[in-house]
Scaffold this active site. Sequence first.
Site, PDB file in Angstrom:
ATOM      1  N   ASP A  94       0.883  -1.182   0.114  1.00 44.71           N
ATOM      2  CA  ASP A  94       0.047  -0.057  -0.007  1.00 44.71           C
ATOM      3  C   ASP A  94       0.981   1.153   0.071  1.00 44.71           C
ATOM      4  O   ASP A  94       1.694   1.398   0.825  1.00 44.71           O
ATOM      5  CB  ASP A  94      -0.784   0.111   1.381  1.00 44.71           C
ATOM      6  CG  ASP A  94      -2.005   0.973   1.260  1.00 44.71           C
ATOM      7  OD1 ASP A  94      -2.332   1.467   0.225  1.00 44.71           O
ATOM      8  OD2 ASP A  94      -2.440   0.980   2.369  1.00 44.71           O
ATOM      9  N   HIS A  95       0.646   2.272  -0.871  1.00 42.65           N
ATOM     10  CA  HIS A  95       1.629   3.467  -0.863  1.00 42.65           C
ATOM     11  C   HIS A  95       2.882   3.209  -1.022  1.00 42.65           C
ATOM     12  O   HIS A  95       3.511   4.029  -0.311  1.00 42.65           O
ATOM     13  CB  HIS A  95       0.902   4.347   0.263  1.00 42.65           C
ATOM     14  CG  HIS A  95      -0.595   4.882   0.281  1.00 42.65           C
ATOM     15  ND1 HIS A  95      -0.970   5.866  -0.508  1.00 42.65           N
ATOM     16  CD2 HIS A  95      -1.556   4.235   0.996  1.00 42.65           C
ATOM     17  CE1 HIS A  95      -2.373   5.812  -0.061  1.00 42.65           C
ATOM     18  NE2 HIS A  95      -2.680   4.994   0.524  1.00 42.65           N
ATOM     19  N   GLU A 146      -1.691   6.436  -8.905  1.00 42.38           N
ATOM     20  CA  GLU A 146      -2.608   7.114  -8.353  1.00 42.38           C
ATOM     21  C   GLU A 146      -2.686   8.431  -8.898  1.00 42.38           C
ATOM     22  O   GLU A 146      -1.715   8.868  -9.420  1.00 42.38           O
ATOM     23  CB  GLU A 146      -2.741   6.979  -6.772  1.00 42.38           C
ATOM     24  CG  GLU A 146      -3.696   8.315  -6.146  1.00 42.38           C
ATOM     25  CD  GLU A 146      -3.775   8.308  -4.806  1.00 42.38           C
ATOM     26  OE1 GLU A 146      -3.265   7.300  -4.060  1.00 42.38           O
ATOM     27  OE2 GLU A 146      -4.106   9.256  -4.239  1.00 42.38           O
ATOM     28  N   HIS A 190      -8.088   9.696   4.214  1.00 44.33           N
ATOM     29  CA  HIS A 190      -7.459   8.686   4.917  1.00 44.33           C
ATOM     30  C   HIS A 190      -7.688   9.020   6.475  1.00 44.33           C
ATOM     31  O   HIS A 190      -7.989  10.415   6.673  1.00 44.33           O
ATOM     32  CB  HIS A 190      -6.141   8.540   4.995  1.00 44.33           C
ATOM     33  CG  HIS A 190      -5.551   7.988   3.476  1.00 44.33           C
ATOM     34  ND1 HIS A 190      -5.020   8.649   2.573  1.00 44.33           N
ATOM     35  CD2 HIS A 190      -5.640   6.622   3.209  1.00 44.33           C
ATOM     36  CE1 HIS A 190      -4.824   7.654   1.357  1.00 44.33           C
ATOM     37  NE2 HIS A 190      -5.287   6.590   2.060  1.00 44.33           N
ATOM     38  N   GLY A 191      -7.712   7.993   7.190  1.00 46.69           N
ATOM     39  CA  GLY A 191      -7.864   8.554   8.718  1.00 46.69           C
ATOM     40  C   GLY A 191      -9.411   8.416   9.263  1.00 46.69           C
ATOM     41  O   GLY A 191     -10.346   8.251   8.389  1.00 46.69           O
ATOM     42  N   HIS A 226      -9.342   4.419  -2.004  1.00 42.07           N
ATOM     43  CA  HIS A 226      -8.657   4.762  -0.754  1.00 42.07           C
ATOM     44  C   HIS A 226      -9.619   5.555   0.188  1.00 42.07           C
ATOM     45  O   HIS A 226     -10.485   5.969  -0.293  1.00 42.07           O
ATOM     46  CB  HIS A 226      -7.524   5.385  -0.956  1.00 42.07           C
ATOM     47  CG  HIS A 226      -6.407   4.614  -1.544  1.00 42.07           C
ATOM     48  ND1 HIS A 226      -5.030   4.254  -0.890  1.00 42.07           N
ATOM     49  CD2 HIS A 226      -6.293   4.047  -2.806  1.00 42.07           C
ATOM     50  CE1 HIS A 226      -4.328   3.344  -1.623  1.00 42.07           C
ATOM     51  NE2 HIS A 226      -5.034   3.160  -2.761  1.00 42.07           N
ATOM     52  N   GLY A 227      -8.841   5.436   1.540  1.00 44.35           N
ATOM     53  CA  GLY A 227      -9.755   6.094   2.537  1.00 44.35           C
ATOM     54  C   GLY A 227     -11.215   5.922   2.547  1.00 44.35           C
ATOM     55  O   GLY A 227     -12.112   6.743   2.813  1.00 44.35           O
ATOM     56  N   SER A 229     -12.974   3.948   4.845  1.00 41.96           N
ATOM     57  CA  SER A 229     -13.422   3.566   6.232  1.00 41.96           C
ATOM     58  C   SER A 229     -14.786   4.267   6.326  1.00 41.96           C
ATOM     59  O   SER A 229     -14.940   5.691   6.180  1.00 41.96           O
ATOM     60  CB  SER A 229     -12.485   3.933   7.584  1.00 41.96           C
ATOM     61  OG  SER A 229     -11.504   2.514   7.267  1.00 41.96           O
ATOM     62  N   ASN A 269     -10.341   0.108  -0.024  1.00 37.84           N
ATOM     63  CA  ASN A 269      -9.372   0.112   0.855  1.00 37.84           C
ATOM     64  C   ASN A 269      -9.770   0.493   2.448  1.00 37.84           C
ATOM     65  O   ASN A 269     -10.343   1.640   2.550  1.00 37.84           O
ATOM     66  CB  ASN A 269      -7.850   0.876   0.755  1.00 37.84           C
ATOM     67  CG  ASN A 269      -7.171   0.613  -0.254  1.00 37.84           C
ATOM     68  OD1 ASN A 269      -7.633  -0.163  -1.112  1.00 37.84           O
ATOM     69  ND2 ASN A 269      -6.165   1.421  -0.611  1.00 37.84           N
TER      70      ASN A 269
HETATM   71  P1  13P Z   1      -8.956   4.593   5.782  1.00 40.61           P
HETATM   72  O1  13P Z   1      -7.980   5.451   6.506  1.00 40.61           O
HETATM   73  O2  13P Z   1     -10.313   5.210   5.334  1.00 40.61           O
HETATM   74  O3  13P Z   1      -9.264   3.151   6.097  1.00 40.61           O
HETATM   75  O4  13P Z   1      -8.323   4.134   4.340  1.00 40.61           O
HETATM   76  C1  13P Z   1      -7.149   3.279   4.540  1.00 40.61           C
HETATM   77  C2  13P Z   1      -6.216   3.322   2.819  1.00 40.61           C
HETATM   78  O5  13P Z   1      -6.678   3.960   1.988  1.00 40.61           O
HETATM   79  C3  13P Z   1      -5.059   2.464   2.890  1.00 40.61           C
HETATM   80  O6  13P Z   1      -4.429   2.632   1.775  1.00 40.61           O
HETATM   81  O1  G3H Z   2      -3.136   4.748   3.694  1.00 37.05           O
HETATM   82  C1  G3H Z   2      -2.751   4.688   4.866  1.00 37.05           C
HETATM   83  C2  G3H Z   2      -3.000   3.430   5.389  1.00 37.05           C
HETATM   84  O2  G3H Z   2      -3.945   3.664   6.135  1.00 37.05           O
HETATM   85  C3  G3H Z   2      -1.501   2.937   6.214  1.00 37.05           C
HETATM   86  O3  G3H Z   2      -1.413   3.600   7.381  1.00 37.05           O
HETATM   87  O4  G3H Z   2       1.034   4.071   7.333  1.00 37.05           O
HETATM   88  O5  G3H Z   2      -0.260   4.332   9.427  1.00 37.05           O
HETATM   89  O6  G3H Z   2       0.415   1.915   8.198  1.00 37.05           O
HETATM   90  P1  G3H Z   2       0.127   3.459   8.296  1.00 37.05           P
HETATM   91 ZN    ZN Z   3      -4.709   4.841   1.018  1.00 38.76          ZN
END
Ligand code: 13P
Ligand code: G3H
Ligand code: ZN
Length: 324
Positions: A94-95, A146, A190-191, A226-227, A229, A269
Site C-alpha cells: 500500500d502506498h 494514483e 485517510h484516517g 482509498h480512504g 473507512s 481500501n
Molecule cells: P482509511 O483510513 O479510510 O481506512 O483508508 C485506508 C487506505 O486507504 C489505505 O490505503
Molecule cells: O493509507 C494509509 C494506511 O492507512 C496505512 O497507514 O502508514 O499508518 O500504516 P500507516
Molecule cells: Zn490509502
Amino acid sequence: MVDYKSLGFVNTKEMLKDALEKNYAVPAYNFNNMEQLQSIILACAESNSPVILQVSRGARKYANPIMLRYMAEGAVRMARDELKATFPMALHLDHGDTFESCQSAIQSGFSSVMIDGSSLPYEQNIEVTKKVVEYAHKLEVTVEGELGVLAGIEEDVVSQKSHYTNPEDVEDFVNRTRVDSLAISIGTSHGAYKFNLKPGESFPELRFDILEKVSKRLPGFPIVLHGSSSVPKEFVDMVNRYGGNLGNAVGVPEQQLRRASKLAVCKINVDTDGRLVVTAKIREILNEHPELYDPRKYLGPARDALKDLLISKNVNVMGSAGQG
Ligand code: 13P
Ligand code: G3H
Ligand code: ZN
C-alpha cells in the site's frame, strides 16, 4: 527473490476483472500484526470473499519485512490447510513511494504493489509509475497507480486539501504507464476524521460525477478507492466511553461505498475501521476487567470483533461475500 506464486498468492488481475464484471469490490484490508491478519482470513473464509492483504511501508517496518513475509505465507496456509478455504488472496504493498520500496516488496513475495506518485508533478508521477510497471510486469506482479490527492495522511505525506482527479488525465496516464488499476480522488480521505461536519450537517456525497467521467474514458478498467473507512459511530462512542477521545470522527457512509462498488470501483481500501474496532474492544475489556494482564484475554475478543466487522463489510459494503 521470493516468487509470490510459491507462497500461494495471485496478482490482482483476475480478481479485479471479476469484481468489475459482477459489480462488487474486492476488499483491501490493511494489517500490522497477527491478530488483524487472523481476523481478515477468518472473515473472508467465513463469507467466502476474495481478499487483498494490504501492507503499508509503515506496517512492513513495524512487523519487520521478513516476519511479515512469513506471516503472509502463514495466512495462506491457515486458509488452505486448516479452514479448507479456496478464496483468492493477493499480497499488496500500500502506498509504495519509490521504485525501490516497490522492488523490495516484490522481491519478498508481494503479488501486487501500489506506486503512489500522486503528490508528484504529473510527468514525474508518470515516470516513476512506468518504471515500477516495467519491473513488476516482467514478474507478473500487478501495479496500482494514483491520480489526484486525497486529504488526510498518506504515510508521511499530509495533505490539508484533496485535489479531485481530473478525468481528462486518466487515459493519458494509463496508456503511458500501463498500470493495472488506478486510485482516484472523489472525496474520500485517510484516517478517522474525513469530514468536518457541523452539528446537524449530513455527509457530503462522493463525487460520483467524476467516477462516471473516469469510467467513460476508461471502459472496463479497474478503479480503486482509498480512504474508505466508514468510522462506525458505535465504535467511536465505545472508545470515548472507555476513556478515549476521538472527538468528531466521521467516515464515508456505507451506502455510498456500495454504490461505488457497483460501478467501476473494484478495490476498496479499509484500515481505520479495523484500528477503531480493535481499540474500542480492548478499551472496553480492560475497563471492565482491570484484573486482566494476559494479552490473549483482550486481543482475542478484539480479533473476534474485527472479524465480525469485516464479514459485515464483505456483505454490505463490498458485495464480495460469496465471490471467493
Ligand atoms: P482509511 O483510513 O479510510 O481506512 O483508508 C485506508 C487506505 O486507504 C489505505 O490505503
Ligand atoms: O493509507 C494509509 C494506511 O492507512 C496505512 O497507514 O502508514 O499508518 O500504516 P500507516
Ligand atoms: Zn490509502
